[in-house]
Design a protein around this motif. Structure first.
Motif, PDB file in Angstrom:
ATOM      1  N   PHE A 338      57.087 -12.535  44.939  1.00 19.08           N
ATOM      2  CA  PHE A 338      55.664 -12.467  45.305  1.00 19.08           C
ATOM      3  C   PHE A 338      54.994 -13.733  44.787  1.00 19.08           C
ATOM      4  O   PHE A 338      55.507 -14.423  43.925  1.00 19.08           O
ATOM      5  CB  PHE A 338      55.016 -11.201  44.714  1.00 19.08           C
ATOM      6  CG  PHE A 338      54.945 -11.209  43.226  1.00 19.08           C
ATOM      7  CD1 PHE A 338      53.777 -11.587  42.560  1.00 19.08           C
ATOM      8  CD2 PHE A 338      56.056 -10.866  42.442  1.00 19.08           C
ATOM      9  CE1 PHE A 338      53.720 -11.600  41.178  1.00 19.08           C
ATOM     10  CE2 PHE A 338      55.996 -10.900  41.071  1.00 19.08           C
ATOM     11  CZ  PHE A 338      54.825 -11.257  40.421  1.00 19.08           C
ATOM     12  N   ARG A 339      53.803 -14.054  45.370  1.00 24.23           N
ATOM     13  CA  ARG A 339      53.066 -15.239  44.981  1.00 24.23           C
ATOM     14  C   ARG A 339      52.076 -14.883  43.892  1.00 24.23           C
ATOM     15  O   ARG A 339      51.272 -13.960  44.041  1.00 24.23           O
ATOM     16  CB  ARG A 339      52.313 -15.845  46.184  1.00 24.23           C
ATOM     17  CG  ARG A 339      53.242 -16.494  47.214  1.00 24.23           C
ATOM     18  CD  ARG A 339      52.435 -17.217  48.286  1.00 24.23           C
ATOM     19  NE  ARG A 339      53.268 -17.853  49.282  1.00 24.23           N
ATOM     20  CZ  ARG A 339      53.788 -19.067  49.179  1.00 24.23           C
ATOM     21  NH1 ARG A 339      53.530 -19.804  48.092  1.00 24.23           N
ATOM     22  NH2 ARG A 339      54.547 -19.561  50.129  1.00 24.23           N
ATOM     23  N   SER A 340      52.153 -15.689  42.823  1.00 24.28           N
ATOM     24  CA  SER A 340      51.231 -15.467  41.708  1.00 24.28           C
ATOM     25  C   SER A 340      51.254 -16.700  40.823  1.00 24.28           C
ATOM     26  O   SER A 340      52.306 -17.337  40.663  1.00 24.28           O
ATOM     27  CB  SER A 340      51.639 -14.236  40.898  1.00 24.28           C
ATOM     28  OG  SER A 340      50.816 -14.089  39.772  1.00 24.28           O
ATOM     29  N   PRO A 341      50.110 -17.088  40.253  1.00 25.57           N
ATOM     30  CA  PRO A 341      50.120 -18.266  39.375  1.00 25.57           C
ATOM     31  C   PRO A 341      50.903 -18.048  38.088  1.00 25.57           C
ATOM     32  O   PRO A 341      51.324 -19.015  37.446  1.00 25.57           O
ATOM     33  CB  PRO A 341      48.637 -18.501  39.092  1.00 25.57           C
ATOM     34  CG  PRO A 341      47.983 -17.200  39.347  1.00 25.57           C
ATOM     35  CD  PRO A 341      48.757 -16.514  40.415  1.00 25.57           C
ATOM     36  N   ALA A 342      51.110 -16.807  37.686  1.00 21.06           N
ATOM     37  CA  ALA A 342      51.840 -16.508  36.427  1.00 21.06           C
ATOM     38  C   ALA A 342      52.875 -15.432  36.695  1.00 21.06           C
ATOM     39  O   ALA A 342      52.697 -14.575  37.576  1.00 21.06           O
ATOM     40  CB  ALA A 342      50.868 -16.068  35.353  1.00 21.06           C
ATOM     41  N   PRO A 343      53.986 -15.424  35.964  1.00 19.09           N
ATOM     42  CA  PRO A 343      54.996 -14.371  36.165  1.00 19.09           C
ATOM     43  C   PRO A 343      54.467 -13.009  35.738  1.00 19.09           C
ATOM     44  O   PRO A 343      53.522 -12.889  34.964  1.00 19.09           O
ATOM     45  CB  PRO A 343      56.171 -14.844  35.296  1.00 19.09           C
ATOM     46  CG  PRO A 343      55.577 -15.763  34.286  1.00 19.09           C
ATOM     47  CD  PRO A 343      54.395 -16.398  34.930  1.00 19.09           C
TER      48      PRO A 343
END
Length: 364
Positions: A338-343
């Motif tokens: 999935f797309r996200s700036p942080a894990p």
């Protein structure tokens, strides 16, 4: 067999007035009575028109009004091809004999009219406006000879006794004498009729494209000059112009011509033009014979001047707006991308965790 003699030609030559020339053409002029066209010598002997253009002009001039004179219409009746006819029409249009005029009809439709003038130079002469046509007043009728003038009769009347009046005899009334129409009064002002709608000399439909020889010529463009004529530029331009005669003997210039042309060469050198490139631009394809080398160099220095070189800032590509791309992450629970700036966790795992926490709080 003896050579046959053309007796008609011999008889026509005998009727030619004057002695026959020893060489050259002999004209046998037989007057036309019908089917002829008058052609001026300015067209028949035009020094700059080709024979094809003269022939096409004579053919167009001989046609009646309303006949199609396009390229295909002329090619259908002439042996020349469409290319030669098109070139001849362009020649006639350049010298003012032919003109294509766009006109708008009352219905709004735009048409092209082909106008042919048999004497285009006459359109340049000033024309007098047509005088209004006044009806001629009838001449007054002369007075009868037997009627004496009134002034002398009155002057001589006192000298003689008046004649007795004749006795009236009762007879039938005499028939009235026919009366003549009253004579017009020439002293009274006559009504002036309105001016005619169409004058005898209408305004020309077009003006020839070739200006007359007496037309004023536009002033020549000024010689280019550098932003700053430094001593180095002046020395280099002077050496360049003085060295032209070594490469092209026709371009031998005087000291006065060199001093006048130095600013133009300096403007080229200031714009980072290589001397070899300037020399090729000034010496390529020279006319023969070259009568005025200084005027030719002045024209080429002005007309072929290159633009200044662009600077580094002018050639820099503007920065495009950057688009932030969110990186892909891997969910810690289900290993889904999935797309996200942080894990972290994906959406489904976060909802499942929130639902389980709510259930735990409710059970407690």
């Amino acid at each position: 067999m003896d050579t046959q003699q053309n007796t008609a030609l011999t008889r026509a030559l005998a009727e030619v007035p004057g002695p026959l020339p020893a060489s050259g053409v002999i004209h046998i002029a037989i007057p036309h009575t019908d089917r002829f066209t008058v052609v001026g010598n300015h067209l028949a002997q035009h020094p700059d028109l080709s024979c094809t253009a003269v022939g096409i002009a004579v053919r167009i001039q001989s046609l009646p009004q309303g006949v199609e004179v396009g390229i295909k219409a002329l090619a259908a009746h002439c042996r020349e091809g469409e290319k030669r006819i098109a070139a001849a029409l362009r020649e006639l249009e350049a010298f003012g004999y032919l003109q294509r005029v766009r006109d708008r009809l009352p219905s709004g439709r735009v048409i092209t009219r082909t106008v042919f003038c048999n004497q285009p130079t006459a359109l340049l002469r000033p024309r007098r406006p047509a005088a209004p046509q006044h009806p001629a007043a009838p001449a007054p009728r002369p007075a009868p000879a037997e009627v004496p003038t009134s002034a002398p009769a009155r002057a001589q009347a006192p000298t003689s006794a008046p004649a007795p009046a004749p006795a009236q005899v009762p007879t039938s009334p005499p028939a009235p004498a026919p009366t003549s129409p009253p004579e017009p009064d020439t002293s009274a002002p006559q009504p002036v009729p309105p001016p005619p709608l169409f004058s005898a000399h209408p305004a020309p439909l077009f003006v020839p494209l070739v200006p007359p020889p007496t037309a004023p010529k536009p002033p020549p463009a000024p010689l280019p000059r550098p932003d700053g004529l430094t001593p180095e530029l002046d020395r280099a331009a002077t050496a360049f112009l003085s060295d032209l005669r070594r490469h092209t003997p026709q371009l031998t210039l005087s000291e006065t011509d060199v001093r006048q042309l130095v600013p133009g060469v300096a403007a080229w050198l200031e714009r980072a033009a290589h001397p070899d490139a300037v020399r090729r631009a000034l010496t390529t394809d020279l006319p023969h014979p070259l009568r005025h080398p200084a005027k030719l160099l002045r024209h080429r220095l002005t007309a072929l001047l290159p633009p200044p070189l662009p600077g580094s800032q002018d050639m820099a590509v503007p920065d495009r707006p950057r688009i932030t791309v969110t990186p892909f992450q891997t969910c810690d629970d289900c290993d889904r991308a999935f797309r996200s700036p942080a894990p972290g966790h994906c959406r489904d795992c976060r909802e499942h965790r929130a639902h389980r926490s709510e259930a735990t709080r409710t059970a407690a």
